[in-house]
Design a protein around this motif. Structure first.
Motif, PDB file in Angstrom:
ATOM      1  N   UNK A   4       0.849  -1.188   0.000  1.00 33.42           N
ATOM      2  CA  UNK A   4       0.000   0.000   0.000  1.00 33.42           C
ATOM      3  C   UNK A   4       0.884   1.237   0.000  1.00 33.42           C
ATOM      4  N   UNK A   5       0.661   2.192  -0.916  1.00 30.57           N
ATOM      5  CA  UNK A   5       1.491   3.394  -0.955  1.00 30.57           C
ATOM      6  C   UNK A   5       1.218   4.278   0.259  1.00 30.57           C
ATOM      7  N   UNK A   6       2.183   5.093   0.638  1.00 32.98           N
ATOM      8  CA  UNK A   6       1.969   5.994   1.780  1.00 32.98           C
ATOM      9  C   UNK A   6       0.811   6.948   1.515  1.00 32.98           C
ATOM     10  N   UNK A   7       0.105   7.306   2.586  1.00 31.23           N
ATOM     11  CA  UNK A   7      -0.960   8.285   2.464  1.00 31.23           C
ATOM     12  C   UNK A   7      -0.370   9.671   2.243  1.00 31.23           C
ATOM     13  N   UNK A   8      -0.978  10.431   1.358  1.00 30.09           N
ATOM     14  CA  UNK A   8      -0.595  11.817   1.151  1.00 30.09           C
ATOM     15  C   UNK A   8      -1.611  12.681   1.874  1.00 30.09           C
ATOM     16  N   UNK A   9      -1.176  13.306   2.979  1.00 28.23           N
ATOM     17  CA  UNK A   9      -2.116  14.089   3.773  1.00 28.23           C
ATOM     18  C   UNK A   9      -2.735  15.224   2.969  1.00 28.23           C
ATOM     19  N   UNK A  10      -2.022  15.697   1.957  1.00 24.37           N
ATOM     20  CA  UNK A  10      -2.567  16.761   1.127  1.00 24.37           C
ATOM     21  C   UNK A  10      -3.748  16.321   0.290  1.00 24.37           C
ATOM     22  N   UNK A  11      -3.915  15.015   0.098  1.00 23.96           N
ATOM     23  CA  UNK A  11      -5.028  14.500  -0.694  1.00 23.96           C
ATOM     24  C   UNK A  11      -6.252  14.158   0.155  1.00 23.96           C
ATOM     25  N   UNK A  48      -5.161  18.382  11.650  1.00 26.00           N
ATOM     26  CA  UNK A  48      -4.532  18.642  12.941  1.00 26.00           C
ATOM     27  C   UNK A  48      -3.042  18.310  12.943  1.00 26.00           C
ATOM     28  N   UNK A  49      -2.574  17.589  11.941  1.00 25.68           N
ATOM     29  CA  UNK A  49      -1.149  17.268  11.853  1.00 25.68           C
ATOM     30  C   UNK A  49      -0.420  18.506  11.336  1.00 25.68           C
ATOM     31  N   UNK A  50       0.550  19.041  12.084  1.00 27.14           N
ATOM     32  CA  UNK A  50       1.232  20.267  11.646  1.00 27.14           C
ATOM     33  C   UNK A  50       1.858  20.116  10.270  1.00 27.14           C
ATOM     34  N   UNK A  51       1.720  21.145   9.463  1.00 25.87           N
ATOM     35  CA  UNK A  51       2.231  21.121   8.089  1.00 25.87           C
ATOM     36  C   UNK A  51       3.706  20.759   8.048  1.00 25.87           C
ATOM     37  N   UNK A  52       4.487  21.327   8.945  1.00 29.29           N
ATOM     38  CA  UNK A  52       5.933  21.106   8.902  1.00 29.29           C
ATOM     39  C   UNK A  52       6.339  19.721   9.370  1.00 29.29           C
ATOM     40  N   UNK A  53       5.398  18.962   9.950  1.00 32.64           N
ATOM     41  CA  UNK A  53       5.714  17.612  10.431  1.00 32.64           C
ATOM     42  C   UNK A  53       5.229  16.527   9.471  1.00 32.64           C
ATOM     43  N   UNK A  54       4.551  16.898   8.411  1.00 27.54           N
ATOM     44  CA  UNK A  54       3.849  15.885   7.609  1.00 27.54           C
ATOM     45  C   UNK A  54       4.786  14.930   6.883  1.00 27.54           C
TER      46      UNK A  54
END
Length: 285
Positions: free
Chosen positions: A1-8, A226-232
C-alpha cells in the motif's frame, strides 16, 4: 500500500498518527474529561473560553487560558492553599494532549493521599525517573552540551535539565528558566514546535508519567488537518476506522464549558494493517 498523502485527504479525515511528539496537539477533550470527572474538583469558566480547576483540598490549581502567552495548561501546587506555589508546570498550546493527560490523570489519582502511593515504599512507586524512562527508549545525551540535553533517537524530541542552584521564584515567574523542559519538533532544542516546563519541585512521578506518554509507540488519533504542516513528511499515518463521533461533536467537545465524556480507547480504532510511512522516516500572567 502506498503511503498516504495528507494533502489528498479531506480535513476531517480521521487518522492514527505516530510518533506522538510530531502529531500536533490534538483536542483538549481528554484533559477536560479527566478533570470534569475528578471527584470533588471544581470548575470555573471565564470569558467563555478559559477554564480553571481547583482540587478538593485547594492545593492544586489548573488553568487553561486559551488566549494567554502559552495558551495551554498551567498547573500549580501549594502546600498552603493561600501561599506561593511550591511547584508549577506549564504545557504550551501545542503540546500533544496525550502528554498533558498523562500528567494530569496521575496528579488526580495521586493527590488524595499527598502522593504517598508514588513515593518510596508506596504501592505505585517504581523508582524510575523521567530520564530513566527516556534512556530506556534509547534517548542519548548530547555530549558537551550546557545545559544538559538528552535527545530521542529521531532527534525530534529533547529533555533539557539545568544544573546548579536555581531560584524557585524565577521558575514560578519564567517557565523558560524551569529546571526541566521537554520539547518536540523538527529542531526541538533551538526551535521547538511545542514545549513543556517543569519547575524543580515538580514531583518525579508526574514528570515520569509525562515521559512515558511521550515515549509510547502507540499511534494517536488526529484529524488530517490537525497534523502540523511542517511535520507531515516526518510522521507515520494510517486511516482510522470510522467512528460514530462526528467532527462537529468533537469540535464541540473542545469548548471548556461543554460536557466532556471520557475519550474512547484508541485501541478500538486501530486496524490490523501496519502503519504506512508518510515520506521520510503564553502562560497567563
Amino acid at each position: 500500500m502506498p503511503p498516504l498523502d495528507l494533502g489528498d485527504l479531506a480535513p476531517n479525515t480521521e487518522l492514527l498518527v505516530a510518533p506522538v511528539h510530531l502529531a500536533g496537539p490534538g483536542t483538549r477533550e481528554a484533559v477536560f474529561s479527566i478533570l470534569d470527572n475528578a471527584a470533588g474538583w471544581t470548575k470555573t469558566v471565564a470569558f467563555g473560553t478559559d477554564a480553571y480547576y481547583a482540587s478538593p483540598c485547594q492545593r492544586v490549581r489548573i488553568a487553561n487560558p486559551v488566549e494567554s502567552h502559552y495558551g495551554g495548561w498551567t498547573i500549580t501546587y501549594a502546600e498552603d492553599p493561600l501561599g506561593v506555589p511550591d511547584w508549577i508546570t506549564t504545557f504550551d498550546r501545542n503540546t500533544p494532549h496525550e502528554i498533558v493527560a498523562a500528567f494530569t490523570e496521575t496528579l488526580v489519582h495521586s493527590l488524595p493521599n499527598q502522593f504517598r502511593d508514588y513515593l518510596g515504599g508506596g504501592r505505585h512507586h517504581t523508582g524510575l525517573g523521567p530520564e530513566d524512562v527516556l534512556l530506556r527508549s534509547d534517548w542519548e545525551p548530547m555530549h558537551g552540551s550546557r545545559p544538559y540535553w538528552i535527545v530521542s533517537p529521531d532527534n525530534r524530541t529533547a529533555l533539557r535539565t539545568r544544573s546548579g542552584w536555581l531560584d524557585e521564584y524565577t521558575e514560578l515567574l519564567t517557565p523558560e528558566k524551569s529546571m526541566w523542559r521537554l520539547s518536540g519538533g523538527i529542531d526541538p532544542v533551538h526551535a521547538p514546535s511545542w514545549r513543556a516546563f517543569f519547575s524543580g519541585s515538580t514531583p518525579q512521578h508526574l514528570r515520569t508519567a509525562a515521559a512515558a506518554a511521550l515515549t509510547s509507540p502507540d499511534a494517536v488519533p488526529r484529524f488530517a488537518d490537525e497534523v502540523p504542516e511542517r511535520h507531515r513528511d516526518l510522521v507515520h499515518v494510517r486511516l482510522a476506522k470510522p467512528t460514530a463521533r462526528p467532527r462537529a461533536q468533537a469540535a464541540l467537545a473542545r469548548r471548556p464549558y461543554a460536557a466532556h465524556a471520557p475519550a474512547p480507547g484508541a485501541e478500538a480504532a486501530i486496524p490490523s494493517a501496519p502503519l504506512a510511512t508518510h515520506g521520510r522516516s503564553r502562560r497567563q500572567r
